[in-house]
Design a protein around this motif. Structure first.
Motif, short mmCIF file in Angstrom:
data_model
loop_
_atom_site.label_atom_id
_atom_site.label_comp_id
_atom_site.label_asym_id
_atom_site.label_seq_id
_atom_site.Cartn_x
_atom_site.Cartn_y
_atom_site.Cartn_z
N LEU A 1 3.05 1.30 -7.43
CA LEU A 1 1.78 1.14 -6.74
C LEU A 1 0.61 1.58 -7.62
O LEU A 1 -0.43 0.92 -7.66
CB LEU A 1 1.80 1.93 -5.43
CG LEU A 1 0.62 1.71 -4.49
CD1 LEU A 1 0.51 0.27 -4.05
CD2 LEU A 1 0.75 2.63 -3.29
N ALA A 2 0.77 2.67 -8.34
CA ALA A 2 -0.28 3.15 -9.25
C ALA A 2 -0.55 2.11 -10.34
O ALA A 2 -1.70 1.83 -10.67
CB ALA A 2 0.11 4.48 -9.87
N ASP A 3 0.51 1.52 -10.90
CA ASP A 3 0.35 0.48 -11.91
C ASP A 3 -0.39 -0.73 -11.35
O ASP A 3 -1.31 -1.27 -11.98
CB ASP A 3 1.70 0.04 -12.48
CG ASP A 3 2.35 1.08 -13.36
OD1 ASP A 3 1.66 2.04 -13.77
OD2 ASP A 3 3.56 0.92 -13.66
N VAL A 4 0.01 -1.15 -10.14
CA VAL A 4 -0.63 -2.31 -9.51
C VAL A 4 -2.10 -2.02 -9.23
O VAL A 4 -2.97 -2.85 -9.45
CB VAL A 4 0.13 -2.70 -8.22
CG1 VAL A 4 -0.65 -3.73 -7.42
CG2 VAL A 4 1.51 -3.20 -8.55
N SER A 5 -2.41 -0.82 -8.76
CA SER A 5 -3.79 -0.48 -8.42
C SER A 5 -4.70 -0.44 -9.63
O SER A 5 -5.89 -0.69 -9.53
CB SER A 5 -3.85 0.86 -7.67
OG SER A 5 -3.56 1.92 -8.53
N ILE B 1 6.22 2.01 5.85
CA ILE B 1 7.20 2.71 5.02
C ILE B 1 7.52 4.06 5.63
O ILE B 1 6.62 4.84 5.95
CB ILE B 1 6.67 2.88 3.58
CG1 ILE B 1 6.48 1.51 2.93
CG2 ILE B 1 7.61 3.76 2.76
CD1 ILE B 1 5.80 1.55 1.59
N GLN B 2 8.81 4.34 5.78
CA GLN B 2 9.25 5.63 6.28
C GLN B 2 9.71 6.54 5.14
O GLN B 2 9.43 7.72 5.16
CB GLN B 2 10.36 5.45 7.31
CG GLN B 2 9.85 4.74 8.55
CD GLN B 2 10.95 4.52 9.57
OE1 GLN B 2 12.05 4.12 9.23
NE2 GLN B 2 10.62 4.77 10.82
N ARG B 3 10.43 5.96 4.18
CA ARG B 3 10.86 6.72 3.01
C ARG B 3 10.78 5.81 1.79
O ARG B 3 11.20 4.66 1.85
CB ARG B 3 12.30 7.22 3.17
CG ARG B 3 12.43 8.41 4.10
CD ARG B 3 13.84 8.95 4.16
NE ARG B 3 14.87 7.96 4.48
CZ ARG B 3 15.14 7.51 5.70
NH1 ARG B 3 14.44 7.91 6.72
NH2 ARG B 3 16.10 6.63 5.89
N ALA B 4 10.26 6.37 0.70
CA ALA B 4 10.16 5.63 -0.56
C ALA B 4 10.38 6.60 -1.71
O ALA B 4 9.92 7.74 -1.65
CB ALA B 4 8.79 4.97 -0.68
N PRO B 5 11.04 6.15 -2.77
CA PRO B 5 11.24 7.01 -3.93
C PRO B 5 9.96 7.08 -4.77
O PRO B 5 9.04 6.27 -4.61
CB PRO B 5 12.37 6.32 -4.70
CG PRO B 5 12.17 4.87 -4.37
CD PRO B 5 11.69 4.85 -2.94
N GLU B 6 9.91 8.02 -5.68
CA GLU B 6 8.76 8.18 -6.57
C GLU B 6 8.48 6.90 -7.36
O GLU B 6 7.32 6.58 -7.65
CB GLU B 6 9.00 9.36 -7.52
CG GLU B 6 7.81 9.68 -8.40
CD GLU B 6 6.54 10.02 -7.62
OE1 GLU B 6 5.45 9.63 -8.09
OE2 GLU B 6 6.62 10.65 -6.56
N SER B 7 9.52 6.13 -7.67
CA SER B 7 9.32 4.88 -8.43
C SER B 7 8.42 3.89 -7.68
O SER B 7 7.67 3.14 -8.30
CB SER B 7 10.66 4.23 -8.79
OG SER B 7 11.42 3.98 -7.62
N SER C 1 0.86 -1.18 0.00
CA SER C 1 0.00 0.00 0.00
C SER C 1 0.90 1.23 0.00
O SER C 1 2.12 1.11 0.00
CB SER C 1 -0.91 0.01 1.23
OG SER C 1 -0.17 0.34 2.39
N ARG C 2 0.29 2.41 0.06
CA ARG C 2 1.09 3.64 0.11
C ARG C 2 1.90 3.73 1.40
O ARG C 2 2.94 4.35 1.44
CB ARG C 2 0.20 4.88 0.02
CG ARG C 2 -0.39 5.11 -1.35
CD ARG C 2 -1.10 6.44 -1.46
NE ARG C 2 -0.26 7.59 -1.17
CZ ARG C 2 0.66 8.12 -2.01
NH1 ARG C 2 0.86 7.57 -3.17
NH2 ARG C 2 1.35 9.17 -1.64
N THR C 3 1.41 3.11 2.46
CA THR C 3 2.05 3.27 3.76
C THR C 3 2.76 2.03 4.30
O THR C 3 3.46 2.13 5.31
CB THR C 3 1.01 3.73 4.81
OG1 THR C 3 -0.03 2.74 4.88
CG2 THR C 3 0.43 5.08 4.45
N GLY C 4 2.59 0.89 3.65
CA GLY C 4 3.23 -0.30 4.19
C GLY C 4 3.19 -1.49 3.24
O GLY C 4 2.64 -1.42 2.15
#
Length: 112
Positions: free
Chosen positions: A102-106, A91-97, A32-35
């Motif tokens: 996540l957008a592709d998976v969703s 997730i504490q830090r993640a790059p734009e990739s 997810s966006r957060t974990g």
């Protein structure tokens, strides 16, 4: 009022975990966006800081995440051939990739 729960998406991707000087293999099962939840034998305890390199088709380099262990699924030795243990990460830090993935998976799209 309950806090909004981030939608989770099932997606299997291999990953590599770094916990202090040790490194472990793992398999992302959902994100997810957060974990994310990673199936692994790494004995990371809640609160531990962990580095995760996610390998996804279409990305030339692994996606590097910084995360914290929130919970751990322990499985007794005699059941490990049937059920795998793992860790739930925030997730504490993640790059734009990561967010592009996540957008592709969703959308159900194949990853780039």
């Amino acid at each position: 009022m309950y806090p909004r729960v981030e939608p989770r998406f099932k997606k299997r991707m291999s990953c590599r975990l770094s916990l202090g000087p040790s490194s472990y293999s793992g398999m992302v099962l959902d994100l997810s966006r957060t974990g994310l939840f990673i199936q692994t034998s790494a004995g990371a305890r809640p609160g531990a800081e962990i580095a995760v390199n996610v390998h996804s088709a279409g990305f030339t380099t692994p996606i590097a995440l910084s995360a914290q262990v929130v919970w751990q699924r322990r499985v007794p030795q005699q059941l490990r051939t049937l059920v795998k243990g793992g860790i739930g990460l925030k997730i504490q830090r993640a790059p734009e990739s990561y967010y592009r993935l996540l957008a592709d998976v969703s959308r159900g799209s194949p990853t780039r």
